[in-house]
Design a protein around this motif. Structure first.
Motif, short mmCIF file in Angstrom:
data_model
loop_
_atom_site.label_atom_id
_atom_site.label_comp_id
_atom_site.label_asym_id
_atom_site.label_seq_id
_atom_site.Cartn_x
_atom_site.Cartn_y
_atom_site.Cartn_z
N PHE A 1 0.86 -1.18 0.00
CA PHE A 1 0.00 0.00 0.00
C PHE A 1 0.90 1.23 0.00
N ILE A 2 0.45 2.25 -0.70
CA ILE A 2 1.26 3.47 -0.68
C ILE A 2 0.41 4.68 -0.28
N PRO A 3 -0.23 4.59 0.89
CA PRO A 3 -1.01 5.74 1.35
C PRO A 3 -0.06 6.88 1.69
N VAL A 4 -0.43 8.07 1.38
CA VAL A 4 0.46 9.19 1.62
C VAL A 4 0.47 9.59 3.10
N SER A 5 -0.71 9.80 3.67
CA SER A 5 -0.74 10.37 5.01
C SER A 5 -0.20 9.43 6.08
N GLU A 6 -0.17 8.12 5.78
CA GLU A 6 0.25 7.16 6.80
C GLU A 6 1.71 6.77 6.66
N ASP A 7 2.43 7.39 5.74
CA ASP A 7 3.79 6.97 5.43
C ASP A 7 4.73 8.18 5.51
N ASN A 8 5.58 8.19 6.54
CA ASN A 8 6.46 9.35 6.74
C ASN A 8 7.34 9.63 5.52
N GLY A 9 7.78 8.56 4.85
CA GLY A 9 8.64 8.74 3.68
C GLY A 9 7.90 9.41 2.53
N MET A 10 6.64 9.02 2.33
CA MET A 10 5.83 9.61 1.25
C MET A 10 5.58 11.10 1.55
N ILE A 11 5.29 11.38 2.82
CA ILE A 11 5.03 12.77 3.21
C ILE A 11 6.27 13.62 2.90
N ARG A 12 7.44 13.06 3.27
CA ARG A 12 8.69 13.77 3.01
C ARG A 12 8.89 13.96 1.51
N GLY A 13 8.56 12.94 0.72
CA GLY A 13 8.71 13.02 -0.74
C GLY A 13 7.92 14.18 -1.32
N ILE A 14 6.71 14.36 -0.80
CA ILE A 14 5.88 15.46 -1.31
C ILE A 14 6.44 16.80 -0.86
N GLU A 15 6.87 16.85 0.39
CA GLU A 15 7.46 18.10 0.88
C GLU A 15 8.75 18.46 0.13
N ASN A 16 9.48 17.42 -0.32
CA ASN A 16 10.71 17.65 -1.10
C ASN A 16 10.43 18.01 -2.56
N ASN A 17 9.16 17.93 -2.94
CA ASN A 17 8.77 18.09 -4.35
C ASN A 17 9.32 16.99 -5.25
N SER A 18 9.70 15.85 -4.68
CA SER A 18 10.15 14.76 -5.56
C SER A 18 8.98 13.89 -5.94
N LEU A 19 7.92 13.93 -5.14
CA LEU A 19 6.76 13.06 -5.39
C LEU A 19 5.56 13.91 -5.76
N SER A 20 4.98 13.61 -6.92
CA SER A 20 3.82 14.38 -7.37
C SER A 20 2.61 13.46 -7.52
N LEU A 21 1.46 14.08 -7.71
CA LEU A 21 0.24 13.30 -7.90
C LEU A 21 0.37 12.40 -9.12
N SER A 22 0.98 12.92 -10.20
CA SER A 22 1.11 12.11 -11.42
C SER A 22 2.01 10.90 -11.18
N LYS A 23 3.08 11.10 -10.39
CA LYS A 23 3.97 9.96 -10.13
C LYS A 23 3.24 8.92 -9.28
N LEU A 24 2.45 9.41 -8.31
CA LEU A 24 1.68 8.48 -7.49
C LEU A 24 0.73 7.66 -8.35
N GLU A 25 0.09 8.32 -9.32
CA GLU A 25 -0.79 7.59 -10.24
C GLU A 25 -0.02 6.52 -10.98
N ALA A 26 1.16 6.89 -11.47
CA ALA A 26 1.96 5.92 -12.22
C ALA A 26 2.38 4.76 -11.33
N MET A 27 2.68 5.07 -10.07
CA MET A 27 3.10 4.01 -9.14
C MET A 27 1.98 2.98 -8.93
N THR A 28 0.74 3.43 -9.03
CA THR A 28 -0.37 2.50 -8.79
C THR A 28 -0.47 1.44 -9.88
N CYS A 29 0.23 1.62 -11.00
CA CYS A 29 0.21 0.59 -12.05
C CYS A 29 0.93 -0.67 -11.60
N VAL A 30 1.85 -0.54 -10.64
CA VAL A 30 2.65 -1.70 -10.28
C VAL A 30 2.49 -2.12 -8.82
#
Lengths: 453, 90
Positions: free
Chosen positions: A333-362
């Protein structure tokens, strides 16, 4: 064979230092025999059946937890999709039924009860429509009731009429719970290709084809996988997959043992093992950090999807060897709010909504626990759902959308949901409109499955 | 039916750890079958294989362990043996 000292140490280390736990035991209960022409009776039947079947769930799970020294974090219930027993009920009555479910969950001390659901991937029946109409209110007046709506499958295509409604429903739910960070939306999942034996909320329900009552187990352990990888900083990717596989195997074996003991004591059949790496807000219990340990500077950068694909597949391979009944969503699972690393990724601007969408393919599920700006339009929400459903439909996999338009917040704000649901940076959406496409309605036809490219 | 469980004790080495832990086990009528002990990176680590009566109420035992944990700054856990068998044996 005697157990070696090092093996005992390994297990203890996993539990005490790497947060190995049984994420959830979920009792699935069929409510089909609760239907009645008198709605008061339906409510009574539902309450009685749930509270009698699951009466011992919490105490027995707690006892097993003590005996084996492995924590069981959540005790949950999944029920027959409620739309199937609504019959001629009114919207008000459907809301009352949600309150009945909430009352039952509170009495039993379970965290969530899932199955306030409707399967409308091809068409919407009368009961389904009643449930859809009741959703925003039902989610705002209850605490522990979780809802899921299936709006697409690979065999039926995407029901765009339902998708259109879901955009409005999510927005309305957000409005009704705006005093509480629009939390109602965190209890609502929109699915493509839902599985009917999923023990993880908010998407759990006791689907057609399931028995009278069944006990399923969801195991997790991103912390354990992360620590295993940390011990091999120079392993090549083949070895990385192998380490994840072996770790997943051990986690699954522990989960199945405890699940079977709980099921036996409750006198219900054992259902499935869902082995999913599901993060929590605890330090080092993060899927994103595993991806970063594989070699990404910050999650979301180039290579994220390859790393996620490797990890997800290795988890499934280890789980499949360990248990004969692997099911649910098994993977990551890759929930954003429950994952400190994902939260950091968004704050770093390395993780975007489009990338999250693409990640859901796999990976296992989809756009999960993502906070959006409060002024997002219902049509845009519908379009996000349609995109995600299309990914699932074409790739013959489950995808889901659980987004939270947080009323009154804009891009860059951070929302605290509290407890297990964590906190999330609010993300912006594409400013261009998708309204015309959504307004068209109808059904996107099921895809051809032979010429796949 | 009797069951076997593993009691593990981890913490800073000091006088009286084994005495206190085994005392609690004896009070709860648990027979110690095997003990192994080592010092890992300055941490005292002890594993004991004990025999317990099935269906025994572990609450009292855990409560007593908690007191020792607090008093001596240790981490004590008890786990039925099956879990190790399941995780490490195919």
């Amino acid at each position: 064979m005697a157990i070696a000292f090092t093996e005992i140490q390994e297990t203890i280390r996993m539990v005490q230092m790497e947060s190995l736990d049984i994420r959830t035991v979920t009792m699935g209960i069929s409510l089909r025999d609760c239907a009645d022409s008198d709605f008061e009776k339906v409510k009574q039947n539902v309450y009685d059946k749930i509270t009698s079947y699951a009466d011992q769930l919490k105490p027995i799970a707690e006892q097993v937890e003590k005996e084996y020294g492995i924590p069981i974090i959540n005790k949950r219930i999944a029920i027959t999709p409620v739309a199937e027993i609504l019959g001629k009920a009114t919207v008000d009555q459907a809301v009352e039924l949600a309150q009945t479910l909430d009352k039952a969950a509170k009495k039993l001390g379970v965290d969530f009860i899932g199955g306030y659901s409707a399967l409308v991937h091809k068409g919407i029946s009368k009961g389904d429509q009643t449930l859809l109409d009741a959703l925003p209110r039902a989610l705002s007046v209850t605490e522990r009731v979780c809802a899921s709506i299936s709006i697409a499958t690979t065999r039926t295509g995407i029901n765009m009429d339902a998708v259109k409604q879901m955009g409005t429903i999510i927005k309305e739910t957000a409005e009704l719970t705006k005093d509480n960070s629009s939390i109602g939306c965190a209890k609502l999942v929109v699915f493509c290709n839902p599985v009917e034996d999923n023990p993880f909320m908010a998407g759990a329900f006791h689907g057609a084809g399931e028995g009278e009552a069944v006990l399923s187990v969801g195991v997790s352990g991103p912390g354990v996988v992360l620590n295993a990888l940390k011990r091999f900083p120079n392993a090549d990717l083949g070895e990385v997959a192998d380490i994840i596989k072996k770790t997943a195997f051990k986690i699954t074996r522990a989960g199945e043992l405890l699940g079977r003991v709980v099921a036996e004591r409750l006198n219900v059949p054992f259902g499935i093992m869902d082995l999913s790496l599901a993060p929590t807000n605890a330090t080092n219990d993060s899927v994103a950090e595993i991806l970063e340990e594989i070699g990404l500077e910050s999650v979301g950068t180039h290579g994220t999807i390859a790393a996620l694909a490797l990890m997800n597949d290795a988890v499934k391979k280890g789980g499949a060897m360990a248990s004969s009944y692997v099911g649910g969503l098994s993977g990551a699972f890759i929930p954003v709010s429950e994952d400190n690393g994902m939260i950091r990724g968004i704050e770093n601007n390395s993780l975007s909504l489009s990338k999250l969408e693409a990640m859901t393919c796999v990976c296992s599920v989809g756009l999960d626990m993502i906070a959006l700006t409060g002024d997002v339009t219902p049509e845009t929400l519908s379009a996000i759902i349609a995109d995600e459903a299309a990914i699932g439909m074409i790739n013959k996999k489950t995808t889901a959308v659980r987004v939270i338009p947080v009323i009154g917040k804009t891009e860059g704000d951070v929302v605290e949901f509290g407890g297990l649901l964590g906190r999330a940076p609010v993300m912006g959406v594409n400013p261009f409109s998708s309204a015309k496409m959504i307004q068209r309605g109808g059904r996107i036809p099921a895809p051809l499955q032979a010429l796949i490219n | 039916m009797k069951k076997r469980a593993v009691v593990s004790v981890i913490g800073k080495d000091q006088v009286g750890i084994i005495a206190k832990v085994t005392n609690v086990l004896a009070e709860n009528k648990m027979n110690v079958l095997d003990i192994s002990q080592t010092i890992l990176q300055d941490f005292f680590t002890m594993m004991m294989l004990v025999e317990i009566e099935s269906g025994e109420d572990l609450d009292a035992l855990l409560q007593q362990f908690k007191e020792i944990e607090k008093e001596l700054g240790l981490t004590i856990s008890i786990q039925l043996e099956d879990v190790f068998q399941a995780m490490h044996r195919i």
